[in-house]
Write an enzyme that holds these catalytic residues in place. Sequence first.
Site, PDB file in Angstrom:
ATOM      1  N   THR A 274      15.540  -1.905   6.894  1.00  0.00           N
ATOM      2  CA  THR A 274      14.494  -2.768   7.205  1.00  0.00           C
ATOM      3  C   THR A 274      14.322  -3.942   6.751  1.00  0.00           C
ATOM      4  O   THR A 274      14.257  -5.016   6.895  1.00  0.00           O
ATOM      5  CB  THR A 274      13.206  -2.157   7.288  1.00  0.00           C
ATOM      6  N   PHE A 402       4.449  -3.615  10.009  1.00  0.00           N
ATOM      7  CA  PHE A 402       4.534  -2.353   9.078  1.00  0.00           C
ATOM      8  C   PHE A 402       3.836  -1.142   9.597  1.00  0.00           C
ATOM      9  O   PHE A 402       3.417  -0.189   9.228  1.00  0.00           O
ATOM     10  CB  PHE A 402       3.917  -2.750   7.664  1.00  0.00           C
ATOM     11  N   CYS A 409       3.718   1.885   6.827  1.00  0.00           N
ATOM     12  CA  CYS A 409       4.559   1.922   5.826  1.00  0.00           C
ATOM     13  C   CYS A 409       4.010   1.872   4.421  1.00  0.00           C
ATOM     14  O   CYS A 409       3.114   1.105   4.158  1.00  0.00           O
ATOM     15  CB  CYS A 409       5.190   0.490   5.893  1.00  0.00           C
TER      16      CYS A 409
HETATM   17 MN1  MNH Z   1       8.658   1.347   6.183  1.00  0.00          MN
HETATM   18  C1  MNH Z   1       6.777   3.642   7.581  1.00  0.00           C
HETATM   19  C2  MNH Z   1       8.392  -0.863   8.765  1.00  0.00           C
HETATM   20  C3  MNH Z   1      10.248  -1.326   4.223  1.00  0.00           C
HETATM   21  C4  MNH Z   1       9.329   3.463   3.448  1.00  0.00           C
HETATM   22  N1  MNH Z   1       7.967   1.594   7.909  1.00  0.00           N
HETATM   23  C5  MNH Z   1       6.996   2.482   8.214  1.00  0.00           C
HETATM   24  C6  MNH Z   1       6.530   2.187   9.600  1.00  0.00           C
HETATM   25  C7  MNH Z   1       7.032   1.053   9.871  1.00  0.00           C
HETATM   26  C8  MNH Z   1       7.741   0.459   8.702  1.00  0.00           C
HETATM   27  C9  MNH Z   1       6.921   0.038  11.028  1.00  0.00           C
HETATM   28  C10 MNH Z   1       5.936   3.241  10.377  1.00  0.00           C
HETATM   29  C11 MNH Z   1       6.551   3.761  11.374  1.00  0.00           C
HETATM   30  C12 MNH Z   1       6.060   4.700  12.253  1.00  0.00           C
HETATM   31  O1  MNH Z   1       4.810   4.524  12.692  1.00  0.00           O
HETATM   32  O2  MNH Z   1       6.594   5.841  12.870  1.00  0.00           O
HETATM   33  N2  MNH Z   1       9.136  -0.552   6.400  1.00  0.00           N
HETATM   34  C13 MNH Z   1       9.114  -1.252   7.499  1.00  0.00           C
HETATM   35  C14 MNH Z   1       9.425  -2.783   7.393  1.00  0.00           C
HETATM   36  C15 MNH Z   1      10.009  -2.816   6.107  1.00  0.00           C
HETATM   37  C16 MNH Z   1       9.801  -1.666   5.467  1.00  0.00           C
HETATM   38  C17 MNH Z   1       9.436  -3.731   8.501  1.00  0.00           C
HETATM   39  C18 MNH Z   1      10.774  -4.103   5.738  1.00  0.00           C
HETATM   40  C19 MNH Z   1      11.011  -5.112   6.099  1.00  0.00           C
HETATM   41  N3  MNH Z   1       9.487   1.094   3.991  1.00  0.00           N
HETATM   42  C20 MNH Z   1      10.224  -0.190   3.607  1.00  0.00           C
HETATM   43  C21 MNH Z   1      10.302   0.068   2.166  1.00  0.00           C
HETATM   44  C22 MNH Z   1      10.228   1.493   1.921  1.00  0.00           C
HETATM   45  C23 MNH Z   1       9.757   1.802   3.302  1.00  0.00           C
HETATM   46  C24 MNH Z   1      11.122  -0.739   1.321  1.00  0.00           C
HETATM   47  C25 MNH Z   1      10.381   2.421   0.697  1.00  0.00           C
HETATM   48  C26 MNH Z   1      10.512   1.669  -0.535  1.00  0.00           C
HETATM   49  N4  MNH Z   1       8.419   3.245   5.538  1.00  0.00           N
HETATM   50  C27 MNH Z   1       8.723   3.917   4.400  1.00  0.00           C
HETATM   51  C28 MNH Z   1       7.930   5.216   4.610  1.00  0.00           C
HETATM   52  C29 MNH Z   1       7.485   5.339   5.700  1.00  0.00           C
HETATM   53  C30 MNH Z   1       7.717   3.829   6.345  1.00  0.00           C
HETATM   54  C31 MNH Z   1       8.333   6.355   3.725  1.00  0.00           C
HETATM   55  C32 MNH Z   1       6.721   6.796   6.376  1.00  0.00           C
HETATM   56  C33 MNH Z   1       5.319   6.692   5.606  1.00  0.00           C
HETATM   57  C34 MNH Z   1       4.640   7.677   6.430  1.00  0.00           C
HETATM   58  O3  MNH Z   1       4.612   8.120   7.506  1.00  0.00           O
HETATM   59  O4  MNH Z   1       3.761   8.439   5.448  1.00  0.00           O
END
Ligand code: MNH
Length: 460
Positions: A274, A402, A409
């Site tokens: 992402t 996010f 996120c």
């Molecule tokens: Mn990320 C959940 C978008 C970077 C770790 N992330 C989500 C969700 C979105 C999202 C949207 C919710 C999904 C859902 O509701 O089903 N994340 C992003 C975007 C970027 C991003 C657009 C960068 C740009 N994410 C990151 C990074 C990490 C990360 C960097 C780790 C270092 N994300 C996660 C984790 C979850 C999540 C772990 C799940 C959290 C949970 O449900 O407790």
Amino acid sequence: MATRTIPHPPRRVPLLGDILGMDRSAPSQRTLWQHRQLGPIYRRVILGTKLTFVTGADLVEEINDEKRFRKHVGRPLAKLRTIVGDGLFTAFQAEPNWSKAHNILMPGFTREAMRGYHRTMLDTTRELIDRWDERAVAEYVDVPAEMSKLTLEMIGRAGFGYSFDSFVEARDAEEDPFVAAMLRALRHAEQTAIPIPFRGLFAGKAERQNEADIAYITGVVDEVIADRRADPGASRQDLLDLMLHSTDPDSGERLDEVNIRNQVLTFLVAGHETSANALAFALYFLAANPAIADAARAEVAALWPGQDRPEISYEEVAKLRHVRRIVDETLRLWPTAPGYFREAVADTTIGDYEFEESDWAFVLVLGLHRDPVWGPDAETFDPDRFLPEKVRARPGHVYKPFGTGLRACIGRQFALHEMVLALALLVHRYEFDPEPGYQLKVGEQLTLKPEGFRLQVRRR
Ligand code: MNH
């Protein structure tokens, strides 16, 4: 009582339902197009299964209400569970391991924790820059591939003290075997997320490859964990240390071995693509809008006058306001996670539409970010939309790159820090010349990315 019928696409087929007009290769962009025909909410009913899509700001505000809706582990996420199991991203809300892992890992994502990752992020970006510097001027760089190496290295090193050696010369051309196996497994999970009749008959070879891939990646992760356990001196207060040594204050329990492995894989997967793709889109917009790139350059130059290699400290990343707005606006137009699933916890309504308990909808953030509240020029890239006074004038629920609520996120701060830092260093160092005639083509493989996007980078 709310009773409006949710619109559906034309050409409903007897028995099968709304199967016409789906696009397996670009489902989110197809859905965006469909919303333009059908409005802010629509539903396909396929063999009795309801698939509902929402983009309207007012409807999204309601569906984000944590009292009435919660995260739904939709089919593409459920499929990922064959790789990452009950890791944070794919855990069902009621699974005890979700709150356990959430409580244990939260301290790894505070602003204070970012301070600890900052040096690693800076050094990693400099390794990429050193490598780009050595390249012949005429050479094009494959932007999504390069950004993917960068962010995978950042989460691997900062989170787990593990390097994929992405920038070691011998490794340069080839893909890391771990990365290759992980990408194949992800592709496999995604392709099997859409049911195709009789696929099973021909799937033997792909299934065997997939089993081998999953065995390989879990083996590598188990080794990383075993190494750390064997050498406590290697502790560095990162995500791995938190998972190995801290207890969940609520349950008094620690994470088990299998769950720790699931979390490591989750972070490697959710924590790199992402961000990488968002950086690639940002570079696309900068190359297409030289005046905006110049403004970002001027910002970096003003904060670190005369420095060839700006020595950006942790605190100073917050001063890169222009660069941050570029990142925000990039994630508005191309939210690299194109949406999220919500399910009703009990019978309820959104707007005039009824939802029964456990009915779900996919919030297409890609469409929400083009809602009429963004104005008639919503398709235009304009970072000034994120000037503080403009942000204050808008309701918060119209911008959700996010996700939302409890399951939003966890890596948001990590992602914003790495993206702003990397973009500042890259824009300061290079001019970007796009390939003549390149037309943005957005590829979809769970995340969105600028497919085939290449740049000539000229050192300034
Ligand atoms: Mn990320 C959940 C978008 C970077 C770790 N992330 C989500 C969700 C979105 C999202 C949207 C919710 C999904 C859902 O509701 O089903 N994340 C992003 C975007 C970027 C991003 C657009 C960068 C740009 N994410 C990151 C990074 C990490 C990360 C960097 C780790 C270092 N994300 C996660 C984790 C979850 C999540 C772990 C799940 C959290 C949970 O449900 O407790």
